[in-house]
Design an enzyme around this catalytic site. Structure first.
Site, PDB file in Angstrom:
ATOM      1  N   ASP A  67     -16.809  -0.114  20.216  1.00  0.00           N
ATOM      2  CA  ASP A  67     -15.826   0.952  19.988  1.00  0.00           C
ATOM      3  C   ASP A  67     -15.979   1.537  18.598  1.00  0.00           C
ATOM      4  O   ASP A  67     -16.729   1.009  17.759  1.00  0.00           O
ATOM      5  CB  ASP A  67     -14.403   0.418  20.229  1.00  0.00           C
ATOM      6  CG  ASP A  67     -14.141  -0.927  19.555  1.00  0.00           C
ATOM      7  OD1 ASP A  67     -14.961  -1.349  18.723  1.00  0.00           O
ATOM      8  OD2 ASP A  67     -13.111  -1.545  19.853  1.00  0.00           O
ATOM      9  N   ASP A 136      -2.011  -7.708  21.473  1.00  0.00           N
ATOM     10  CA  ASP A 136      -1.403  -7.165  22.699  1.00  0.00           C
ATOM     11  C   ASP A 136      -2.316  -7.346  23.912  1.00  0.00           C
ATOM     12  O   ASP A 136      -2.065  -6.778  24.971  1.00  0.00           O
ATOM     13  CB  ASP A 136      -1.052  -5.678  22.511  1.00  0.00           C
ATOM     14  CG  ASP A 136      -2.271  -4.804  22.232  1.00  0.00           C
ATOM     15  OD1 ASP A 136      -3.407  -5.329  22.189  1.00  0.00           O
ATOM     16  OD2 ASP A 136      -2.091  -3.579  22.060  1.00  0.00           O
ATOM     17  N   HIS A 138      -5.567  -6.459  24.103  1.00  0.00           N
ATOM     18  CA  HIS A 138      -6.645  -5.481  24.292  1.00  0.00           C
ATOM     19  C   HIS A 138      -8.021  -6.079  24.033  1.00  0.00           C
ATOM     20  O   HIS A 138      -8.166  -7.006  23.239  1.00  0.00           O
ATOM     21  CB  HIS A 138      -6.418  -4.204  23.472  1.00  0.00           C
ATOM     22  CG  HIS A 138      -6.639  -4.322  21.995  1.00  0.00           C
ATOM     23  ND1 HIS A 138      -5.639  -4.161  21.071  1.00  0.00           N
ATOM     24  CD2 HIS A 138      -7.756  -4.543  21.262  1.00  0.00           C
ATOM     25  CE1 HIS A 138      -6.128  -4.275  19.852  1.00  0.00           C
ATOM     26  NE2 HIS A 138      -7.418  -4.519  19.939  1.00  0.00           N
TER      27      HIS A 138
END
Ligand code: GLP
Length: 260
Positions: A67, A136, A138
């Site tokens: 990413d 969270d 991800h």
């Protein structure tokens, strides 16, 4: 899925570093999937040591990043591309151009994402994908709600992730809102997934990803759909795992030839 509970992050780095060295020995033109964040740094340090000791060469290896922050050029000091250059590339011997990240500054974002997917496919796919996990749940930058079939695309970060990553930026407000990330579906195509998580702050996310239901609300839970996953955690990150005694027992009696 195999869960390995290691004594400390350095032991995790050594274990995963060894798996990468073994892969490159078998396949000198291996394709690695690289992750950023603090968790994989122990692996990069281990690989730098092994390179210095002459145990491995990356001269034939290619690598793809998971990413990137939208709008940051590869040279930007906070870009993930730069992070990988500093933490790994400058310590080993990748050939120029062998490491790529998603194009996060393209005028045509969908075209840049499609080109990135095509480049991964043209390289023959990823052999070993390193992953961290957000608090969270991800993976990459696939926030809760991401389709489990998603491909490389632009995403909006949650404020929680922006807060978690603010330590890399001068202030919270400087953390970009948008990112370009491989999708969950893209990640699941890698042949071996290796997730690293250390510290108590990750315990809940690890348990939900490994032992909870498969749900887009916890993108890391998609790993349960993959046939070859290694989850490497320290004791604090393993604290909420119901089957921890079983994972310890399995690892203690694993045939040594099997590797990760
Ligand atoms: C970022 C990255 C993720 C990484 C996560 C956790 O959000 N995009 O790939 O897994 O941070 O980072 P850390 O390892 O620093 O806790």
């Amino acid at each position: 899925m195999e869960v390995v509970i290691v004594a400390d992050p350095e032991a995790g780095g050594t274990l995963v570093g060894q798996a990468i060295v073994d892969l490159v020995a078998r396949r000198p033109d291996a394709v690695l999937g690289l992750a950023t964040g603090s968790s994989p740094v122990v692996v990069y340090r281990d690989l730098a040591r092994r390179r210095a000791a002459g145990e491995v060469s990356f001269a034939g290896v290619r690598a793809f990043l998971l990413d990137e922050y939208a709008g940051l050029t590869p040279e930007h000091p906070r870009s993930y591309r730069r992070f990988i250059a500093e933490e790994l590339e400058r310590h080993v011997d990748f050939r120029p151009g062998a490491v790529r990240g998603p194009d996060a500054v393209s005028a045509d974002v969908p075209a840049g994402c499609a080109a990135y997917e095509a480049a991964i496919a043209a390289a023959g796919g990823v052999d070993l994908q390193l992953l961290g996990i957000g608090t969270d749940g991800h993976i990459g930058f696939n926030e809760p709600g991401s389709s489990l079939a998603s491909r490389t695309r632009i995403k909006t970060l949650t404020d929680r992730t922006r807060r978690d990553n603010a330590r890399f930026f001068p202030s919270f407000d400087d953390v970009p809102r948008h990112v370009v990330t491989q999708g969950v579906g893209t990640i699941l195509e890698a042949r071996h997934l290796v997730l690293l998580a250390f510290g108590a702050a990750k315990a809940d996310a690890v348990a939900r990803a490994v032992e909870g239901p498969v749900t887009a609300m916890v993108p890391g839970s998609a790993l349960q759909l993959h046939p070859h996953v290694s989850v490497v955690v320290d004791e604090p990150a393993a604290a909420c795992l119901a089957l921890a005694p079983y994972y310890r027992e399995t690892w203690a009696h694993k045939p040594p030839w099997q590797g990760l």
